[in-house]
Structures are given as structure tokens and as C-alpha cells.
Scaffold this motif. Sequence first.
Motif, PDB file in Angstrom:
ATOM      1  N   LEU A  98      11.281  -3.176   3.192  1.00 43.59           N
ATOM      2  CA  LEU A  98      10.202  -3.401   4.157  1.00 43.59           C
ATOM      3  C   LEU A  98       8.852  -2.915   3.641  1.00 43.59           C
ATOM      4  O   LEU A  98       7.817  -3.549   3.878  1.00 43.59           O
ATOM      5  N   LEU A  99       8.861  -1.798   2.933  1.00 45.52           N
ATOM      6  CA  LEU A  99       7.596  -1.223   2.464  1.00 45.52           C
ATOM      7  C   LEU A  99       7.064  -1.903   1.208  1.00 45.52           C
ATOM      8  O   LEU A  99       5.930  -1.661   0.814  1.00 45.52           O
ATOM      9  N   ALA A 100       7.883  -2.747   0.593  1.00 50.66           N
ATOM     10  CA  ALA A 100       7.426  -3.450  -0.603  1.00 50.66           C
ATOM     11  C   ALA A 100       6.255  -4.375  -0.274  1.00 50.66           C
ATOM     12  O   ALA A 100       5.300  -4.488  -1.042  1.00 50.66           O
ATOM     13  N   ARG A 101       6.336  -5.007   0.890  1.00 54.11           N
ATOM     14  CA  ARG A 101       5.251  -5.884   1.359  1.00 54.11           C
ATOM     15  C   ARG A 101       5.071  -5.647   2.848  1.00 54.11           C
ATOM     16  O   ARG A 101       5.597  -6.404   3.673  1.00 54.11           O
ATOM     17  N   PRO A 102       4.346  -4.593   3.214  1.00 59.68           N
ATOM     18  CA  PRO A 102       4.194  -4.216   4.629  1.00 59.68           C
ATOM     19  C   PRO A 102       3.616  -5.360   5.461  1.00 59.68           C
ATOM     20  O   PRO A 102       2.839  -6.183   4.975  1.00 59.68           O
ATOM     21  N   PHE A 103       4.011  -5.387   6.694  1.00 60.58           N
ATOM     22  CA  PHE A 103       3.570  -6.434   7.612  1.00 60.58           C
ATOM     23  C   PHE A 103       2.048  -6.419   7.798  1.00 60.58           C
ATOM     24  O   PHE A 103       1.413  -5.362   7.810  1.00 60.58           O
ATOM     25  N   GLY A 104       1.492  -7.615   7.987  1.00 60.56           N
ATOM     26  CA  GLY A 104       0.048  -7.750   8.085  1.00 60.56           C
ATOM     27  C   GLY A 104      -0.568  -7.120   9.313  1.00 60.56           C
ATOM     28  O   GLY A 104      -1.775  -6.849   9.336  1.00 60.56           O
ATOM     29  N   PHE A 105       0.242  -6.863  10.351  1.00 59.63           N
ATOM     30  CA  PHE A 105      -0.327  -6.296  11.574  1.00 59.63           C
ATOM     31  C   PHE A 105      -0.601  -4.799  11.448  1.00 59.63           C
ATOM     32  O   PHE A 105      -1.278  -4.218  12.300  1.00 59.63           O
ATOM     33  N   LEU A 106      -0.093  -4.186  10.396  1.00 56.89           N
ATOM     34  CA  LEU A 106      -0.315  -2.755  10.233  1.00 56.89           C
ATOM     35  C   LEU A 106      -1.778  -2.486   9.898  1.00 56.89           C
ATOM     36  O   LEU A 106      -2.424  -3.277   9.201  1.00 56.89           O
ATOM     37  N   PRO A 107      -2.323  -1.379  10.374  1.00 55.52           N
ATOM     38  CA  PRO A 107      -3.744  -1.088  10.157  1.00 55.52           C
ATOM     39  C   PRO A 107      -4.046  -0.700   8.711  1.00 55.52           C
ATOM     40  O   PRO A 107      -3.141  -0.365   7.944  1.00 55.52           O
ATOM     41  N   ARG A 108      -5.314  -0.750   8.371  1.00 52.16           N
ATOM     42  CA  ARG A 108      -5.786  -0.308   7.061  1.00 52.16           C
ATOM     43  C   ARG A 108      -6.594   0.963   7.235  1.00 52.16           C
ATOM     44  O   ARG A 108      -7.393   1.091   8.154  1.00 52.16           O
ATOM     45  N   ASP A 109      -6.375   1.903   6.344  1.00 55.31           N
ATOM     46  CA  ASP A 109      -7.099   3.164   6.443  1.00 55.31           C
ATOM     47  C   ASP A 109      -8.547   2.975   5.988  1.00 55.31           C
ATOM     48  O   ASP A 109      -8.852   2.076   5.210  1.00 55.31           O
TER      49      ASP A 109
END
Length: 337
Positions: A30-41
Motif C-alpha cells: 500500500l505504501l509503495a504508491r500511496p493513495f491520491g487522497f492523502l494530504p501532502r506535507d
Amino acid sequence: MLYGILSDKLGENKIIVLTAVAAFILTFILLARPFGFLPRDGGKFVTDKDGNKIEVNKGSSGKVTGVGLLMVIVWLLLIFLLFPVNFTMEGHAESGGFAFFLCLSFLMMMMGYLDDVARAPWGELIKGMLDLVLAVTASVTFVLFNSTDVVFFGNEIHIPKVLYVVLATALIWASINVTNCSDGVDGLCGSVSAIEFVGYAYIFKRTYFSAAGLVFAFILVAYLAYNWNPSKVLMGDAGSRTIGFWMAILAMMSGHPFSFLLMSLVFIFDGGLGLLRLVLLRLTKSKVTFLKNVRFPFHDQLRKNMGWKVPYIALFFAGLEIVFVVIMTLIIKQFGL
């Protein structure tokens, strides 16, 4: 769900190993290509005393954060699927409220994730009050299904339930916040937390709680593959605050809640002293000279003031955690459970 089917064929130990391996593999994928809805720091700001907006965590700008959401969901799904989670009152009495605490962990994760996705960080008051509500709920849940007798250096001490709720609330609140404060450099929180979870599973009598912590440790190892400096993803409050919550629960469920002072000493030192200084500043409303020349969290002292490289900081704190786990093992061996 599947525990009843698998327990006859595999046995409890193999089920725990199966769950841990599955957790590692799913998290790694899952963490190899995190989902696009996750926020960016990097899109968060704080306001200084003059009203100016200051960007937070410039060094992590643009990185995917909040992956603690994925980590905790994987953890909970596998625990519910492969562990004997029972929602009946009789089941809670037998397990110490295991299912309730898993649900509270989900709420803690969601509180952290909502802060991660917020355009501006939630204020200290809001987060502090939410942490307090959840800590009180967890403390009351504990005394409903567990003994309030604790062991301290071989001596069993009975603590009245009301006093236990007060002390446990303080423990949970502190654990959530010192762990969160330490999640500031790549690899530190993940490595130290994984070692502590393994330590609790090894040292104390195994329960569903410590077994769940062991599964979380495997998730953190998968996370470290992407979070080791230079990191690609960050767990955010969704991960660090849930970790802190479960660590406090493990200390309470072990029957040795004072073990938290040693097992989590890395987090207490790194993030807790800074919180203590902040509390003193707010209470006295004057300049605090307590460790005034030291920067907190302490990992910032090492990185920004002393020039340590980030991987060395993570390895340094991970090494300290191993030492503390070994010391706790020797104490328990000397005085017994």
C-alpha cells in the motif's frame, strides 16, 4: 472472524505470525504508491506572536503524509479478521475490553488524520481536549474490565478505581503527546515504536493486546522501508498518536503501568521534556530557564544545533530503546511478574 476456523488448524502462535506477516506485506504494498487522497506535507502554517504565518516542516514539503491512516486500517482489519475479537459483554470481560480498545484506537487515528488533512493545524486546546476525552474513556473502560492492582518491583499494590482512572488518563494523554512530538525526523518514531512493541510482547505475559502490538511492529518495519531518510512518506498524527495510545494501553494491560517510564523513556526524553517546559511557561506566564539552552524536541537539538545526520539520530534513539528494553527485561527477571 476467521479465528475460530484457523485456531484448530494452526494454533494461536501461528495465527499471530500469520497476521504479522500479512500486515507487513499489505502495508509494504500500500505504501509503495500511496493513495491520491492523502494530504501532502508543507501546506500547513502556524501564526507567530505578531500574526505572521510561518510554514511548518519545510524540509518535508510535498511528501505524502497521513499514511498512518492506511497503517492503522490494515492493523485493525487484520486484527478483527484473524484475532478472537468479541463484542459481547462476556467477551469483553474475558479479553479485558480488547474490542473496545481497538475501536478507541480507530477514533484516535481518525482524530489524527483529520488534523493531518486540515489546511491549518488544529489548535493545542482542541487537540488537548479531544485527547483528554478519549483518555478518560479508555481509562474508564479499563477499570470496567480489568483489575486495578499493579505490580511495582515485585510488590502488588491496589489502587482505588477512581484514582486509577485519574492516573491512567494522565498516562494515556502523556503517551499520545510525547510520541507525537517525537515524530519529527525520518525513521525515529517508527523504529523506536517497533522495538517497544516487540519489547512488550517479549517481556510481559502475552495477551491479545501485546500480540496486537507485535503485529503493529511488523507494520512499522514495512513503513520504515519508505520512511527511512530520505523518506518518501510520513505517518502523520494518524499514526503517531495511535501508536502512543496503544503503548499506554500495553503498559496498563501488563499490570506494570510504571514500566512505561522506562519502556517509553526515549519518547519522554525526546518530546516530553519540551512539553514540560511548555506547560511551565504557560502556567508561570514568565520566562522559563529550565534547560533554556536545549532545543526540544531533543532530536532538533541533535539535528539543527549539533549537526547530526538524520539516520544517525534515528539509530541513536533506536539503540537507546534497545538498552531500555534489556534493562526492563532484567528488572522483570529479578523481581518476577
